[in-house]
Write a protein that holds these residues in place. Structure first.
Motif, PDB file in Angstrom:
ATOM      1  N   ALA A 109      42.346  35.509  46.818  1.00  0.00           N
ATOM      2  CA  ALA A 109      42.071  35.571  45.382  1.00  0.00           C
ATOM      3  C   ALA A 109      40.764  34.851  45.073  1.00  0.00           C
ATOM      4  N   ARG A 110      39.937  35.443  44.235  1.00  0.00           N
ATOM      5  CA  ARG A 110      38.661  34.840  43.881  1.00  0.00           C
ATOM      6  C   ARG A 110      38.866  33.660  42.940  1.00  0.00           C
ATOM      7  N   ARG A 111      38.042  32.629  43.115  1.00  0.00           N
ATOM      8  CA  ARG A 111      38.121  31.459  42.241  1.00  0.00           C
ATOM      9  C   ARG A 111      37.530  31.788  40.882  1.00  0.00           C
ATOM     10  N   ILE A 116      37.406  31.951  32.155  1.00  0.00           N
ATOM     11  CA  ILE A 116      37.515  33.350  32.586  1.00  0.00           C
ATOM     12  C   ILE A 116      38.969  33.717  32.849  1.00  0.00           C
ATOM     13  N   ALA A 117      39.754  32.763  33.378  1.00  0.00           N
ATOM     14  CA  ALA A 117      41.158  33.041  33.667  1.00  0.00           C
ATOM     15  C   ALA A 117      42.018  33.085  32.417  1.00  0.00           C
ATOM     16  N   GLY A 118      41.452  32.668  31.264  1.00  0.00           N
ATOM     17  CA  GLY A 118      42.210  32.698  30.023  1.00  0.00           C
ATOM     18  C   GLY A 118      43.132  31.522  29.833  1.00  0.00           C
ATOM     19  N   ILE A 119      42.896  30.431  30.573  1.00  0.00           N
ATOM     20  CA  ILE A 119      43.736  29.229  30.447  1.00  0.00           C
ATOM     21  C   ILE A 119      43.203  28.372  29.302  1.00  0.00           C
ATOM     22  N   LYS A 120      44.074  27.920  28.442  1.00  0.00           N
ATOM     23  CA  LYS A 120      43.674  27.113  27.303  1.00  0.00           C
ATOM     24  C   LYS A 120      43.202  25.733  27.771  1.00  0.00           C
TER      25      LYS A 120
END
Length: 557
Positions: A109-111, A116-120
């Protein structure tokens, strides 16, 4: 064009017959003669030139074959080829297998960043960092609160009195032994016991003292430092930031960058040597200010850790008379509550109106006046940047001078502190600005490589221009403490270290300029902080360097 071959210089065989042949040149068709004696010179034993060359090559080949060199070269080449094949096989085979295995495995999995990952994002941020401690604000509900380690702002204790023995034990282990506390007590008792209670150091602050200008010049001319064994000593473990002397004896006191205060009596002993220096640790950070009161019974010290301590030489205790604290309810009721502006205490000086009061400046541009009699703290915002020094006028004692990173020297009236009475604009930051003992001159040490003198600055308003500018190299660099020119306590002359070689300590007159640069075998490093001993009969200069050593320059007896 005719081309001819030059005959060799060697002698020809007398029996060889010479014949000539005519050749035609392509350029102009001229007939020329060609001597065949050159070719006949190489004939030997009836062989032609070509036969001679072939015979020589055959002989050389036979010699090589008989020597075995050709076989050795062939064997070496075969071994190199085999070794290369073997290395290639062992190095590539596993790599090929690994590549095939990686292709069959699932891709990694790409870092990605949290955005970008949508984490708050966590609603937490750092408000302040001080002494390695971070103040975090925001939603810190998921953060585990840890028990506070140590004391406020990393100080040596909770603000209670510190005994001399405790202060000795707080110093680094390599600087004391089991007997050191008792030796330090005995040393200081011997120094202080010789003076009666509340004895004043005497002298006048009129600027001229009780001796003539010629006597002062004679004392300066007789200053010397020649013996490193008796005139230089390691007084503090680290770089010296402050230095002073006891008003009644040549007791050198120095403060270093780690909170140590060193005491050294350079007076000669019975065997011709000097006493051993003693140091204690009363602060947790740089000691930037030291001053004895007039009677010599108390030594005041200020530090970056935000505290001011008063050492009682008779009671042998370090009392914390002032400390800055934040608005935490736990510190309410302490002198200095809600006075912590997030910076550190940069400088301090005793109030000339009372020894129970003093001034202190901070790295955030604040000046505090602390009165221990009431007690009360008055805070004044006098600059937007760090204030390096505060000086009180000796006559008009409601006038103070400040200097710092805002590249100005400012004069304030303590009765009206909202606006400066006057200011001197400098090209760069100002290390210090002090009034002379008579109050006539205001001396500033600047990072523009100048020493500026303003006469009667306290009587001026608006922009002040210096009456004298002295060129002086003040670029001490990163590893040396900055220069701060200091006045004599009784006379209008001042002293400062020097970057010149050979190393020296320079004494100036505000009108005449440089009086003398004192150098000698005992002075081998830059003394960044210097001061005079408060005495009229004998001139003594103390200098502290950035390795914790103190040098004593005295008049020759």
């Amino acid at each position: 064009m005719v081309r001819t071959r030059r005959q060799p210089q060697s002698k020809l065989d007398a029996t060889t017959t010479t014949t000539t042949t005519t050749v035609t040149a392509q350029e102009n068709n001229d007939n020329v003669k060609y001597d065949e004696a050159y070719a006949s010179h190489f004939q030997k034993d009836g062989m032609s030139y070509q036969e001679y060359i072939d015979a020589k090559r055959a002989r050389n080949r036979e010699m090589l074959m008989s020597s075995g060199l050709l076989d050795a070269v062939a064997n070496a080449r075969e071994m190199a080829i085999l070794a290369k094949k073997k290395t290639t096989t062992t190095a590539t085979t596993p790599r090929t297998k690994r590549r095939r295995e990686d292709k069959s495995a699932a891709p990694r999995a790409r870092r990605k960043s949290s955005r970008i990952a949508g984490i708050k994002a966590e609603d937490r941020y750092v408000v302040q960092e001080r002494n390695g401690e971070f103040t975090v604000a925001g939603d810190a509900s998921d953060v585990k609160e840890e028990e506070p380690v140590g004391f406020y702002a990393g100080r040596v204790n909770d603000g209670s009195d510190l005994s001399l023995v405790e202060a000795v034990k707080l110093s680094e282990a390599k600087w004391h032994t089991d007997d050191t506390p008792q030796q330090t007590e005995s040393f200081l008792r011997g120094v202080v016991s010789s003076f009666p209670p509340d004895k004043d150091s005497g002298g006048s602050c009129s600027g001229g003292g009780g001796i003539s200008a010629d006597d002062i010049m004679n004392q300066i001319a007789s200053l010397s430092i020649t013996n490193p064994e008796t005139d230089v000593a390691k007084v503090t473990p680290e770089r010296i930031y402050s230095i002073t002397s006891h008003p009644h004896t040549i007791l050198a006191c120095a403060g270093d960058k780690t909170g140590h205060i060193g005491f050294w009596n350079p007076s000669p002993t019975a065997d011709g040597g000097t006493t051993t220096p003693h140091n204690v640790r009363a602060h947790s950070s740089c000691v930037n200010y030291l001053e004895w009161n007039r009677s010599g019974s108390h030594l005041f010290s200020a530090s970056y850790d935000g505290t001011v301590r008063r050492f009682d030489a008779r009671a042998e205790t370090f009392e914390q008379v002032f400390g800055t604290y934040d608005d935490d309810a736990a510190f309410k009721g302490r002198l200095g509550y809600d006075c912590d502006d997030g910076g550190y205490m940069q400088y301090a000086c005793l109030d000339k109106r009372s020894e129970e009061a003093f001034f202190a400046s901070t790295s955030r541009g604040r000046v505090m006046h602390v009165d221990l009699r009431r007690p009360v703290v008055s805070c004044f915002e006098m600059s937007a940047k760090k204030i390096n020094s505060v000086s009180q006028h000796p006559v008009d004692r409601h006038i103070i001078a400040t200097a710092g990173l805002d590249e100005t020297v400012k004069l304030f009236d303590l009765r009206l502190t909202k606006k400066a009475l006057g200011q001197q604009v400098c090209a760069r930051s100002v290390n210090s600005a002090f009034f002379s003992p008579s109050g006539t001159y205001l001396l500033a040490t600047t990072m523009a490589d100048t020493l500026t003198v303003v006469k009667d600055g306290h009587l001026k308003s608006g922009t002040m221009k210096p009456d004298r500018v002295i060129r002086h190299d003040n670029r001490t660099g990163r590893w040396l403490t900055t220069f701060m020119a200091q006045w004599h306590p009784l006379h209008d002359i001042f002293v400062i270290g020097s970057m010149a070689r050979p190393r020296r300590i320079e004494i100036f007159d505000p009108v005449k300029g440089l009086l003398r640069g004192v150098s000698g075998e005992g002075l081998s490093s830059v003394c960044s902080r210097c001061c005079f001993w408060k005495n009229e009969e004998r001139m003594v200069v103390l200098g502290g360097n950035s390795s914790g050593r103190v040098s004593i320059i005295r008049t020759m007896s």
